[in-house]
Motif scaffolding. Structure first.
Motif, PDB file in Angstrom:
ATOM      1  N   ARG A   1      42.425  63.509 127.375  1.00  0.00           N
ATOM      2  CA  ARG A   1      42.428  64.851 126.781  1.00  0.00           C
ATOM      3  C   ARG A   1      42.692  65.869 127.883  1.00  0.00           C
ATOM      4  NH1 ARG A   1      37.841  66.616 125.455  1.00  0.00           N
ATOM      5  NH2 ARG A   1      38.387  67.966 123.709  1.00  0.00           N
ATOM      6  N   ALA A   2      43.554  66.852 127.572  1.00  0.00           N
ATOM      7  CA  ALA A   2      43.879  67.879 128.554  1.00  0.00           C
ATOM      8  C   ALA A   2      44.201  69.178 127.832  1.00  0.00           C
ATOM      9  CB  ALA A   2      45.059  67.445 129.413  1.00  0.00           C
ATOM     10  N   ALA A   3      43.966  70.297 128.537  1.00  0.00           N
ATOM     11  CA  ALA A   3      44.285  71.627 128.006  1.00  0.00           C
ATOM     12  C   ALA A   3      45.687  71.998 128.464  1.00  0.00           C
ATOM     13  CB  ALA A   3      43.266  72.640 128.491  1.00  0.00           C
ATOM     14  N   VAL A   4      46.595  72.159 127.523  1.00  0.00           N
ATOM     15  CA  VAL A   4      48.012  72.363 127.814  1.00  0.00           C
ATOM     16  C   VAL A   4      48.442  73.762 127.389  1.00  0.00           C
ATOM     17  CG1 VAL A   4      50.355  71.521 127.403  1.00  0.00           C
ATOM     18  CG2 VAL A   4      48.449  69.898 127.502  1.00  0.00           C
ATOM     19  N   LEU A   5      49.197  74.417 128.258  1.00  0.00           N
ATOM     20  CA  LEU A   5      49.782  75.720 127.968  1.00  0.00           C
ATOM     21  C   LEU A   5      51.249  75.531 127.614  1.00  0.00           C
ATOM     22  CD1 LEU A   5      49.463  78.887 128.068  1.00  0.00           C
ATOM     23  CD2 LEU A   5      50.331  78.726 130.422  1.00  0.00           C
ATOM     24  N   TYR A   6      51.618  75.932 126.393  1.00  0.00           N
ATOM     25  CA  TYR A   6      53.005  75.829 125.956  1.00  0.00           C
ATOM     26  C   TYR A   6      53.745  77.156 126.066  1.00  0.00           C
ATOM     27  CZ  TYR A   6      52.155  71.137 124.172  1.00  0.00           C
ATOM     28  OH  TYR A   6      51.857  69.795 124.080  1.00  0.00           O
TER      29      TYR A   6
ATOM     30  N   PRO B   1      55.932  73.232 129.308  1.00  0.00           N
ATOM     31  CA  PRO B   1      54.477  73.193 129.160  1.00  0.00           C
ATOM     32  C   PRO B   1      53.791  72.623 130.404  1.00  0.00           C
ATOM     33  CG  PRO B   1      55.480  71.424 127.919  1.00  0.00           C
ATOM     34  CD  PRO B   1      56.602  72.262 128.420  1.00  0.00           C
ATOM     35  N   MET B   2      52.538  73.032 130.596  1.00  0.00           N
ATOM     36  CA  MET B   2      51.792  72.646 131.788  1.00  0.00           C
ATOM     37  C   MET B   2      50.340  72.387 131.429  1.00  0.00           C
ATOM     38  SD  MET B   2      51.427  74.730 135.409  1.00  0.00           S
ATOM     39  CE  MET B   2      52.899  73.963 136.119  1.00  0.00           C
ATOM     40  N   ALA B   3      49.783  71.325 131.997  1.00  0.00           N
ATOM     41  CA  ALA B   3      48.356  71.038 131.856  1.00  0.00           C
ATOM     42  C   ALA B   3      47.631  71.777 132.980  1.00  0.00           C
ATOM     43  CB  ALA B   3      48.089  69.540 131.933  1.00  0.00           C
ATOM     44  N   LEU B   4      46.844  72.772 132.627  1.00  0.00           N
ATOM     45  CA  LEU B   4      46.287  73.677 133.628  1.00  0.00           C
ATOM     46  C   LEU B   4      45.006  73.143 134.283  1.00  0.00           C
ATOM     47  CD1 LEU B   4      46.751  77.349 132.363  1.00  0.00           C
ATOM     48  CD2 LEU B   4      48.241  75.934 133.776  1.00  0.00           C
ATOM     49  N   GLY B   5      44.553  73.906 135.284  1.00  0.00           N
ATOM     50  CA  GLY B   5      43.311  73.610 135.990  1.00  0.00           C
ATOM     51  C   GLY B   5      43.571  73.076 137.376  1.00  0.00           C
ATOM     52  N   HIS B   6      42.939  73.700 138.394  1.00  0.00           N
ATOM     53  CA  HIS B   6      43.223  73.268 139.763  1.00  0.00           C
ATOM     54  C   HIS B   6      41.967  73.174 140.634  1.00  0.00           C
ATOM     55  CE1 HIS B   6      43.118  77.655 140.094  1.00  0.00           C
ATOM     56  NE2 HIS B   6      42.817  77.483 141.361  1.00  0.00           N
ATOM     57  N   GLU B   7      40.790  73.405 140.076  1.00  0.00           N
ATOM     58  CA  GLU B   7      39.551  73.335 140.852  1.00  0.00           C
ATOM     59  C   GLU B   7      38.596  72.397 140.122  1.00  0.00           C
ATOM     60  OE1 GLU B   7      37.336  76.811 143.028  1.00  0.00           O
ATOM     61  OE2 GLU B   7      36.545  76.713 141.000  1.00  0.00           O
TER      62      GLU B   7
ATOM     63  N   LEU C   1      52.661  63.273 133.299  1.00  0.00           N
ATOM     64  CA  LEU C   1      52.023  63.569 132.022  1.00  0.00           C
ATOM     65  C   LEU C   1      53.053  63.658 130.897  1.00  0.00           C
ATOM     66  CD1 LEU C   1      49.434  66.255 133.169  1.00  0.00           C
ATOM     67  CD2 LEU C   1      49.043  63.819 132.727  1.00  0.00           C
ATOM     68  N   ARG C   2      52.694  63.087 129.753  1.00  0.00           N
ATOM     69  CA  ARG C   2      53.565  63.100 128.581  1.00  0.00           C
ATOM     70  C   ARG C   2      52.723  63.266 127.315  1.00  0.00           C
ATOM     71  NH1 ARG C   2      56.452  63.153 132.309  1.00  0.00           N
ATOM     72  NH2 ARG C   2      58.402  62.006 132.721  1.00  0.00           N
ATOM     73  N   THR C   3      53.314  63.950 126.344  1.00  0.00           N
ATOM     74  CA  THR C   3      52.687  63.986 125.026  1.00  0.00           C
ATOM     75  C   THR C   3      52.857  62.630 124.365  1.00  0.00           C
ATOM     76  OG1 THR C   3      54.697  64.676 123.868  1.00  0.00           O
ATOM     77  CG2 THR C   3      53.314  66.428 124.800  1.00  0.00           C
ATOM     78  N   ARG C   4      52.187  62.454 123.240  1.00  0.00           N
ATOM     79  CA  ARG C   4      52.325  61.179 122.512  1.00  0.00           C
ATOM     80  C   ARG C   4      53.766  60.955 122.047  1.00  0.00           C
ATOM     81  NH1 ARG C   4      47.400  58.890 120.779  1.00  0.00           N
ATOM     82  NH2 ARG C   4      46.009  59.038 122.585  1.00  0.00           N
TER      83      ARG C   4
ATOM     84  N   ASN D   1      54.062  69.397 132.610  1.00  0.00           N
ATOM     85  CA  ASN D   1      54.013  69.639 134.043  1.00  0.00           C
ATOM     86  C   ASN D   1      52.573  69.647 134.561  1.00  0.00           C
ATOM     87  OD1 ASN D   1      56.915  70.257 134.818  1.00  0.00           O
ATOM     88  ND2 ASN D   1      56.617  71.665 133.105  1.00  0.00           N
ATOM     89  N   HIS D   2      52.429  69.244 135.812  1.00  0.00           N
ATOM     90  CA  HIS D   2      51.136  69.288 136.487  1.00  0.00           C
ATOM     91  C   HIS D   2      50.915  70.666 137.082  1.00  0.00           C
ATOM     92  CE1 HIS D   2      50.557  64.812 136.545  1.00  0.00           C
ATOM     93  NE2 HIS D   2      51.876  64.843 136.457  1.00  0.00           N
TER      94      HIS D   2
END
Length: 372
Positions: free
Chosen positions: A2-7, A63-69, A131-134, A140-141
């Motif tokens: 599971r990841a939070a993705v920004l489109y 799109p990018m899966a966010l979060g860096h800390e 990373l890929r959707t189903r 993107n990372h």
């Protein structure tokens, strides 16, 4: 996973809890390649740099899966990695230095050229995005980490192994906020005992700079933020005085006469950088830590530099050497000199990430942690 993705980006001032720009969804779980690690994320934290991607002021490929800390545990190890093992406790860092570019050879891995390229493209240090959707769409990372998730594949160079007994809620803040704010004081400004320091912007980075200035033995530490609700927190972190931008000149004059020796700008504002240059003494230094909008321009009297010997220093990730600095800063925490727990506002489930964007934009939280 599971990841939070920004489109799509959402403009600043929007209600993120209503617009819901980050979608927590299931992605295909990748395995680490050579030189990479699979990490089980235990806590991630929300930073203004994440918000800047969401509102479009920090342009990243979507799109990018966010979060860096974040902090987590190693669950799998790719070929060629021999110094990290499954079960290791790791802090994630957002610049995976290559070790061989001009900056890395000069001992400045935070400015790694190769890392800047792959962080900008959404890839990883050892290969293209995994990373890929189903349905197979590339995701993107974010800065080689993508930590708003329950799992991440990262380069070996994106982690620092830390002791098992460090609480995850503490370790989670060391890969960005603490590393950047403290590094601005210790590495970039090299503050000496007895000097005067002003910190503009009392988010987690600015407050980390306040704590670092106290450890460095600064004679006076003036903390400035337009939000009065952060002033007592700054005093608790070690500031000797705190006030609003309108009060800054008076507080600095009272504490340091004609100006402070060092001003740390942790706002991300060209206007504040210009103000800081006015408020440092002859020969003083302004350390720019915040990330202004790419279109922002700095206009200042040029004579301040040669005429008054003032210096304007950029500081990315606190000019850190993570393998050296994170253990050092954790040592300060162990000694009771670095109360980073003060930065931890609260903890929420990842499903509430959009509500967290609203809270951060409104200045209601310093560091909100998320459980996957």
């Amino acid at each position: 996973m599971r990841a939070a993705v920004l489109y799509n980006t959402v403009p600043a001032g929007t209600s993120y809890s209503e617009a819901r720009p980050l979608m927590v969804e299931e992605l295909e779980r990748p395995e680490p390649r050579a030189g990479e690690l699979g990490i089980s994320i235990t806590y991630s934290s929300l930073c203004h740099s994440d918000l800047s991607v969401v509102d479009g002021s920090r342009v990243r490929p979507l799109p990018m899966a966010l979060g860096h800390e974040a902090v987590g545990r190693v669950v799998s190890v790719g070929d060629g990695v021999t110094d990290v093992s499954p079960g290791d406790h790791v802090v994630l860092v957002f610049v995976p230095s290559c070790g061989d570019c001009r900056a890395c050879r000069a001992g400045r891995p935070a400015l790694c050229h190769r890392a800047a390229d792959v962080n900008g493209s959404g890839d990883l240090l050892h290969g293209e995005a995994l990373l890929r959707t189903r349905s197979g769409e590339r995701i993107n990372h974010h800065l080689g980490v993508s930590a708003f998730a329950d799992y991440a594949v990262v380069a070996r160079e994106s982690v620092v192994v830390v002791d098992d007994d460090i609480p995850d809620t503490v370790a989670a803040m060391f890969g960005c906020a603490v590393l950047t704010g403290m590094g601005a004081v210790f590495n970039t400004a090299q503050v000496d005992g007895g000097e005067s320091v002003a910190v503009f912007g009392l988010g987690a980075v600015g407050l980390s700079a306040v704590m670092a200035a106290r450890i460095a033995g600064a004679a006076s530490i003036i903390a400035i933020d337009p939000n009065p609700g952060k002033h007592q927190l700054a005093l608790d972190c070690g500031a000797s005085a705190a006030g609003t931008p309108e009060e800054a000149a008076g507080l600095i004059a009272e504490a340091a006469g004609d100006g402070v020796d060092v001003a740390v700008e942790a706002v991300g504002s060209a206007r504040v950088i210009a103000s800081c240059l006015e408020l440092v003494t002859r020969g003083g230094a302004v350390v720019s830590v915040g990330l202004p909008h790419p279109s922002a321009e700095l206009v200042v009297p040029a004579l301040q530099f040669a005429g008054a010997g003032k210096r304007l220093l950029g500081s990315y990730m606190g000019d850190a050497v993570p393998d050296r600095d994170i253990p050092r800063y954790l040592g300060y925490w162990r000694d009771g000199r670095l109360p980073v727990e003060l930065l931890h506002s609260d903890t929420r489930p990842l499903a509430e990430i959009n509500e967290g964007l609203d809270a951060l934009a409104a200045g209601k939280v310093v560091r909100r942690l998320f459980r996957p």
